[in-house]
Motif scaffolding. Structure first.
Motif, PDB file in Angstrom:
ATOM      1  N   ASP A  74       0.798  -1.217   0.000  1.00  0.00           N
ATOM      2  CA  ASP A  74       0.000   0.000   0.000  1.00  0.00           C
ATOM      3  C   ASP A  74       0.836   1.275   0.000  1.00  0.00           C
ATOM      4  N   GLU A  75       1.759   1.355  -0.914  1.00  0.00           N
ATOM      5  CA  GLU A  75       2.624   2.519  -0.960  1.00  0.00           C
ATOM      6  C   GLU A  75       1.884   3.768  -1.437  1.00  0.00           C
ATOM      7  N   SER A  76       0.956   3.593  -2.360  1.00  0.00           N
ATOM      8  CA  SER A  76       0.267   4.764  -2.907  1.00  0.00           C
ATOM      9  C   SER A  76      -0.609   5.427  -1.846  1.00  0.00           C
ATOM     10  N   ALA A  77      -1.060   4.631  -0.867  1.00  0.00           N
ATOM     11  CA  ALA A  77      -1.878   5.203   0.197  1.00  0.00           C
ATOM     12  C   ALA A  77      -1.092   6.234   0.998  1.00  0.00           C
ATOM     13  N   ILE A  78       0.204   5.983   1.156  1.00  0.00           N
ATOM     14  CA  ILE A  78       1.050   6.923   1.889  1.00  0.00           C
ATOM     15  C   ILE A  78       1.149   8.239   1.126  1.00  0.00           C
ATOM     16  N   ASP A  79       1.355   8.125  -0.188  1.00  0.00           N
ATOM     17  CA  ASP A  79       1.412   9.344  -1.000  1.00  0.00           C
ATOM     18  C   ASP A  79       0.121  10.152  -0.862  1.00  0.00           C
ATOM     19  N   ALA A  80      -1.008   9.463  -0.937  1.00  0.00           N
ATOM     20  CA  ALA A  80      -2.297  10.147  -0.855  1.00  0.00           C
ATOM     21  C   ALA A  80      -2.463  10.816   0.507  1.00  0.00           C
ATOM     22  N   GLN A  81      -2.080  10.108   1.541  1.00  0.00           N
ATOM     23  CA  GLN A  81      -2.207  10.657   2.890  1.00  0.00           C
ATOM     24  C   GLN A  81      -1.367  11.922   3.050  1.00  0.00           C
ATOM     25  N   ILE A  82      -0.141  11.862   2.572  1.00  0.00           N
ATOM     26  CA  ILE A  82       0.746  13.011   2.710  1.00  0.00           C
ATOM     27  C   ILE A  82       0.257  14.176   1.858  1.00  0.00           C
ATOM     28  N   SER A  83      -0.295  13.856   0.695  1.00  0.00           N
ATOM     29  CA  SER A  83      -0.825  14.908  -0.159  1.00  0.00           C
ATOM     30  C   SER A  83      -1.934  15.683   0.552  1.00  0.00           C
ATOM     31  N   ILE A  84      -2.827  14.940   1.215  1.00  0.00           N
ATOM     32  CA  ILE A  84      -3.924  15.587   1.941  1.00  0.00           C
ATOM     33  C   ILE A  84      -3.395  16.446   3.083  1.00  0.00           C
ATOM     34  N   GLN A  85      -2.412  15.920   3.788  1.00  0.00           N
ATOM     35  CA  GLN A  85      -1.941  16.610   4.992  1.00  0.00           C
ATOM     36  C   GLN A  85      -1.053  17.809   4.688  1.00  0.00           C
ATOM     37  N   THR A  86      -0.357  17.795   3.558  1.00  0.00           N
ATOM     38  CA  THR A  86       0.633  18.840   3.299  1.00  0.00           C
ATOM     39  C   THR A  86       0.261  19.771   2.149  1.00  0.00           C
ATOM     40  N   GLY A  87      -0.661  19.369   1.312  1.00  0.00           N
ATOM     41  CA  GLY A  87      -0.989  20.179   0.143  1.00  0.00           C
ATOM     42  C   GLY A  87      -0.069  19.921  -1.042  1.00  0.00           C
ATOM     43  N   PHE A  88       0.974  19.139  -0.829  1.00  0.00           N
ATOM     44  CA  PHE A  88       1.829  18.742  -1.944  1.00  0.00           C
ATOM     45  C   PHE A  88       1.055  17.829  -2.899  1.00  0.00           C
ATOM     46  N   GLU A  89       1.355  17.956  -4.191  1.00  0.00           N
ATOM     47  CA  GLU A  89       0.919  16.944  -5.145  1.00  0.00           C
ATOM     48  C   GLU A  89       2.057  15.936  -5.255  1.00  0.00           C
ATOM     49  N   ILE A  90       1.932  14.816  -4.574  1.00  0.00           N
ATOM     50  CA  ILE A  90       3.036  13.853  -4.516  1.00  0.00           C
ATOM     51  C   ILE A  90       3.107  13.063  -5.815  1.00  0.00           C
ATOM     52  N   GLN A  91       4.310  13.034  -6.407  1.00  0.00           N
ATOM     53  CA  GLN A  91       4.503  12.302  -7.656  1.00  0.00           C
ATOM     54  C   GLN A  91       5.043  10.903  -7.413  1.00  0.00           C
ATOM     55  N   ARG A  92       5.950  10.814  -6.455  1.00  0.00           N
ATOM     56  CA  ARG A  92       6.567   9.527  -6.155  1.00  0.00           C
ATOM     57  C   ARG A  92       7.347   9.641  -4.861  1.00  0.00           C
ATOM     58  N   HIS A  93       7.814   8.524  -4.357  1.00  0.00           N
ATOM     59  CA  HIS A  93       8.776   8.586  -3.266  1.00  0.00           C
ATOM     60  C   HIS A  93       9.798   7.481  -3.411  1.00  0.00           C
ATOM     61  N   GLU A  94      10.957   7.731  -2.836  1.00  0.00           N
ATOM     62  CA  GLU A  94      12.058   6.770  -2.907  1.00  0.00           C
ATOM     63  C   GLU A  94      12.560   6.506  -1.503  1.00  0.00           C
ATOM     64  N   THR A  95      12.697   5.237  -1.169  1.00  0.00           N
ATOM     65  CA  THR A  95      13.227   4.847   0.140  1.00  0.00           C
ATOM     66  C   THR A  95      14.464   3.992  -0.061  1.00  0.00           C
ATOM     67  N   VAL A  96      15.522   4.331   0.626  1.00  0.00           N
ATOM     68  CA  VAL A  96      16.732   3.508   0.621  1.00  0.00           C
ATOM     69  C   VAL A  96      17.058   3.115   2.052  1.00  0.00           C
ATOM     70  N   PHE A  97      17.203   1.821   2.266  1.00  0.00           N
ATOM     71  CA  PHE A  97      17.649   1.306   3.553  1.00  0.00           C
ATOM     72  C   PHE A  97      19.161   1.130   3.492  1.00  0.00           C
ATOM     73  N   TYR A  98      19.847   1.530   4.547  1.00  0.00           N
ATOM     74  CA  TYR A  98      21.293   1.373   4.620  1.00  0.00           C
ATOM     75  C   TYR A  98      21.626   0.402   5.742  1.00  0.00           C
ATOM     76  N   GLY A  99      22.594  -0.468   5.481  1.00  0.00           N
ATOM     77  CA  GLY A  99      22.981  -1.435   6.499  1.00  0.00           C
ATOM     78  C   GLY A  99      24.180  -2.231   6.053  1.00  0.00           C
ATOM     79  N   ILE A 100      24.353  -3.398   6.673  1.00  0.00           N
ATOM     80  CA  ILE A 100      25.457  -4.285   6.327  1.00  0.00           C
ATOM     81  C   ILE A 100      24.877  -5.590   5.793  1.00  0.00           C
ATOM     82  N   CYS A 101      25.312  -5.968   4.590  1.00  0.00           N
ATOM     83  CA  CYS A 101      24.735  -7.144   3.941  1.00  0.00           C
ATOM     84  C   CYS A 101      25.243  -8.415   4.636  1.00  0.00           C
ATOM     85  N   PRO A 102      24.555  -9.536   4.434  1.00  0.00           N
ATOM     86  CA  PRO A 102      24.930 -10.796   5.089  1.00  0.00           C
ATOM     87  C   PRO A 102      26.388 -11.175   4.829  1.00  0.00           C
ATOM     88  N   LYS A 103      26.839 -10.962   3.590  1.00  0.00           N
ATOM     89  CA  LYS A 103      28.210 -11.330   3.252  1.00  0.00           C
ATOM     90  C   LYS A 103      29.215 -10.527   4.077  1.00  0.00           C
TER      91      LYS A 103
END
Lengths: 131, 131
Positions: free
Chosen positions: B96-125
DNA sequence: TCCTTATTGATAAATTTTACTATTAGCAAT
DNA sequence: ATTGCTAATAGTAAAATTTATCAATAAGGA
């Protein structure tokens, strides 16, 4: 025995980032400080911002079409960037972000340290300017 | 009347990004193509990747300590980056990623086009390599 | 105060990306 | 096919961002 030294430069850089809500770039931090400390070097700003981000004292934000930004607010929150004017805002109302990290860690085997989310869109002001 | 022209360069660049699961940088796309098309220019790769990202044909990913990457997979998903070796992986299981965009659009007035999330960490190797 | 060395300022250089321009080539109309 | 228009390209320069280098400085423990 002590390795990390406290310098006037470090204190100024950290307090500047923490006091700002503008998510400044390294160059903007430098500009904000060069009056107060005329001899300050841009390289010193870059070096310290990087180290502080590694130490978890501040957050480093990588944003499309912008140099990296830095955020002294460590509370979990997201960011919204206007593709038109570059406005860069906070978005709080974030629920249970650490649970996502834990879930992904279990599923992928990564040891997740943090995550960064940037929403891109058009801010209310730019929407009003039509087109 | 037509503005956007179809060129051999565009077709090769787009198909390369869409065929790859490695989230290549502009230079990596260029390297993958220069045998097949010796005269290809790196500037052409940058220009077209940018345009394709603007048109929504591909995704542009801004990642800390890495040049921008490009992703031809438009399905909603996140990315995980290993801080040690730079490994860059997909993470699906996204609800349900698009629901987050819609929610933020309502709360902020932004017209949200997309979002990008990057997780940083240490890989198993890298975790296995101790330290 | 002295000593060790982390840190800085200054500069050069590396990296990443965009801009410029003459030439090429896509494509619509002839 | 041929022509004409101009978007797009190759090649190059330059801009923008970030890191590396190193002699000089200064933090802080002895």
């Amino acid at each position: 025995m002590l390795k990390e030294r406290t310098t006037k430069q470090k204190m100024l850089i950290l307090s500047t980032v923490c006091a700002s809500k503008a998510h400044p770039t390294a160059e903007q931090v430098y500009d904000m400080l060069k009056n107060e400390m005329p001899g300050l070097s841009l390289g010193t700003v870059y070096r310290n911002l990087n180290r502080m981000a590694e130490l978890g004292q501040i957050r480093r934000l990588s944003v499309t079409n912008s140099p990296d930004r830095f955020d002294g607010d460590l509370r979990p929150h997201h960011h919204i960037c206007c593709s038109a004017c570059g406005d860069f805002s906070d978005y709080f109302n974030v629920s249970d972000e650490s649970a996502i990290d834990a879930q992904i860690s279990i599923q992928t085997g990564f040891e997740i340290q943090r995550h960064e989310t940037v929403f891109y869109g058009i801010c209310p002001k730019c929407r009003a300017c039509k087109q």
